[in-house]
Design an enzyme around this catalytic site. Structure first.
Site: not given
Ligand code: 13P
Ligand code: 13P
Ligand code: MG
Ligand code: MG
Length: 376
Positions: A11, A51, A102-103, A230, A233, A267
């Protein structure tokens, strides 16, 4: 040929809240990949679900390849620059680290990858979900790979009758990957005992026991475990190889007719039913309901066919109507009980702070002696 499918999603900004990326943002990501692809990729497909933008890539460089991961990371940086220009909400939301190392694992974007010897016919499904976490796939995968009531192939096909191996991750363990391997059908009660807690135990991969081939790869990252707070998600992607030694496309899709309740929605803090949606669908009701899309492909010498939309067929309209009703029923109970996720999963600190301050105001009432019973 030995082929790798890599899907990396993030996102990086959206219009009008957490709804959908803008056309300019999508074009910026697409242009970046198209320009760099010739030296690295055999093919690619870019889509969005809610999104989140996902870059599906085919190549021969194996899993966890630094250049493939950097290509996706840089494409997301380029999209983020566009998102900032347009003033999109949450520009760069899932790019949690300042520099690439690297990843992309542990840096915010979700990754699912499978390397395999390409079959003469190689059908596979690419799932992307928004407003939920990787445990959302637990029930559909259990039903598709371990339950005869859903998947008749488990008794009809001799190869599938040998069962599947589930690799399950304890996603609460943040200092390294803590995994367990369990075999279906012998250990289905053990598999079920873990998968019943989808916020903690998540199917990471599924393997054919007949051929040893990998059927499924799920992105297992939990963003709040990376960021410590947070930031959005997890919105997991998944790759599922289908047919022959694996379940049929219809057996893998069937469980999504349930519209089971998953963590997510507004949320990131609620329980809402998962709605199967068409490709490139946005978000609406109560920042949800959580959605899942499916693009089906065949790949040959690394070249992808055009996608078929797994949930566009008219059957799914009825499912969507039912899921909408379930979503509204759950929302009628607002913040009470199961409508909201348990404290450990609440994605904001507000409630914890409120409870801590209220705790100080609690008082234990002085014990009162019961009035003596009147005697005659
Ligand atoms: P707010 O930013 O308005 O709190 O919405 C949730 C969110 O942004 C998570 O990324
Ligand atoms: P995303 O993780 O999809 O950005 O959603 C965040 C959110 O909190 C929506 O209410
Ligand atoms: Mg968002
Ligand atoms: Mg999202």
């Amino acid at each position: 040929m030995k082929l790798t499918l890599s899907v990396i999603k993030a996102d990086i900004g959206s219009i009008a809240g957490h709804v959908a990326p803008s056309r300019r943002l999508r074009e910026a990501v697409e242009a970046f990949i198209r320009e760099r692809a010739p030296s690295l990729l055999l093919d690619h497909y870019i889509s969005h679900t809610g999104d989140d933008i996902a870059i599906l890539m085919t190549h021969t460089r194996g899993e966890g390849d630094e250049q493939i991961h950097k290509l996706a990371w840089d494409a997301f940086l380029s999209g983020t620059a566009e998102a900032r220009q347009e003033g999109l909400y949450g520009a760069g939301q899932d790019l949690l680290k300042d520099s690439f190392s690297g990843n992309v694992k542990g840096m915010g974007p979700a990754v699912a990858e499978i390397e395999f010897e390409e079959r003469p016919n190689e059908p596979f499904l690419f799932f992307a979900a928004d407003k939920t976490d990787p445990g959302a796939y637990n029930l559909p995968l259990y039903l598709a790979f371990a339950d005869v009531m859903n998947t008749p192939g488990l008794i009809l096909s001799p190869k599938m009758s040998q069962g599947f191996r589930f690799v399950i991750m304890d996603v609460n363990h943040t200092s390294g990957d803590r995994v367990i391997e369990l075999n279906a059908p012998e250990e289905i009660y053990d598999i079920a005992a873990l998968l019943r807690d989808p916020e903690r135990y998540v199917v990471e991969s599924v393997w054919s026991r007949a051929s040893g081939e990998q059927a499924v790869a799920v992105a297992t990252s939990r963003l709040h475990n990376i960021a410590g707070k947070y930031t959005g998600k997890d919105d997991p992607v998944m790759l599922v190889r289908v047919q022959m030694n694996f379940p049929a496309t219809g057996e893998v899709l069937a469980p999504y007719a349930i519209g089971h309740f998953v963590g997510g929605g507004m949320r990131g803090s609620h329980q809402m039913p998962l709605m199967p949606v068409t490709l490139n669908t946005g978000i609406s009701y109560f920042d949800g309901p959580p959605v899942v899309s499916c693009a089906g492909f065949c790949v040959h010498n690394g070249k992808l066919t055009e996608p078929i939309d797994g949930f566009a067929q008219p059957f799914w309209n009825t499912v969507r109507d039912r899921v909408s009703s379930k979503a509204m029923d759950m929302r009628r109970q607002g913040f009470i009980g199961t409508a909201m996720l348990p404290m450990s999963e609440l994605e904001y600190t507000g409630i914890a702070e409120k409870l801590a301050s209220l705790d100080k105001r609690f008082a234990v009432r002085a014990e009162t002696t019961a009035p003596a019973a009147s005697k005659r």
